[in-house]
Design an enzyme around this catalytic site. Structure first.
Site, mmCIF file in Angstrom:
data_model
loop_
_atom_site.group_PDB
_atom_site.id
_atom_site.type_symbol
_atom_site.label_atom_id
_atom_site.label_comp_id
_atom_site.label_asym_id
_atom_site.label_seq_id
_atom_site.Cartn_x
_atom_site.Cartn_y
_atom_site.Cartn_z
ATOM 1 N N GLN A 35 0.833 -1.203 0.000
ATOM 2 C CA GLN A 35 0.000 0.000 0.000
ATOM 3 C C GLN A 35 0.870 1.257 0.000
ATOM 4 O OE1 GLN A 35 -3.515 -0.267 2.116
ATOM 5 N NE2 GLN A 35 -4.155 1.765 1.525
ATOM 6 N N PHE A 36 1.184 1.732 -1.201
ATOM 7 C CA PHE A 36 2.032 2.916 -1.326
ATOM 8 C C PHE A 36 1.370 4.148 -0.737
ATOM 9 C CE2 PHE A 36 -0.577 3.430 -5.080
ATOM 10 C CZ PHE A 36 -0.685 4.808 -5.235
ATOM 11 N N THR A 37 0.048 4.156 -0.626
ATOM 12 C CA THR A 37 -0.655 5.338 -0.112
ATOM 13 C C THR A 37 -0.371 5.593 1.366
ATOM 14 O OG1 THR A 37 -2.683 4.090 0.346
ATOM 15 C CG2 THR A 37 -2.499 5.154 -1.821
#
Length: 148
Positions: A78-80
């Site tokens: 999850q890069f967010t």
């Protein structure tokens, strides 16, 4: 590295309508990786997370670890988690590592959890995923390697 760990009764992930990962009781871990993260940080984070004692014992105290409840792990990239919302109303994700850095560290983290004897399922790096979980508690922790 940054992780959001949720104690779950079950969790699953689908890509294009197909379930690609599914667990029973255990941890759902959303994993974010930034530019300067290292394998040493992956080791430290995996050790910390799989060693947490956050399941209740017979007295209702959080004294049991993942291994004592035969828990499983679902890891979702999850890069967010490295999103920045300081300016404007649309987040920017410049602190998130590019795939050539993030993928090997994500895979290393997953392998470290498996090497400790846990059943680990994953999402698909970079895919549009549908993630479902039945949270237990709910109990959710944010763990950042900068604070370990």
């Amino acid at each position: 590295m940054r992780a959001v760990l949720t104690r779950v009764k079950s969790a699953s992930v689908r890509v294009d309508g197909q379930t690609i990962g599914q667990i029973g009781q255990g941890f759902m871990i959303l994993l974010g990786i930034t530019h300067d993260d290292t394998e040493a940080q992956a080791v430290k984070l995996a050790d910390k997370l799989v060693g947490l004692r956050i399941f209740e014992d017979e007295n209702g105290k959080m004294n049991r670890g993942l291994e004592t409840v035969d828990g499983q792990i679902l890891v979702i990239s999850q890069f967010t988690l490295y999103g920045n919302c300081k300016k404007g109303r649309r987040p920017e994700f410049l602190a998130a590592a590019r795939p050539e850095v993030a993928i090997p560290l994500y895979e290393k983290f997953v392998q470290l959890c498996r090497d400790k004897g846990f059943h680990v399922e994953t999402g698909e790096f970079g895919a549009d995923m549908e993630v479902e979980s039945v949270n237990d508690g709910p109990l959710t922790l944010i763990v950042d390697t900068d604070s370990l």
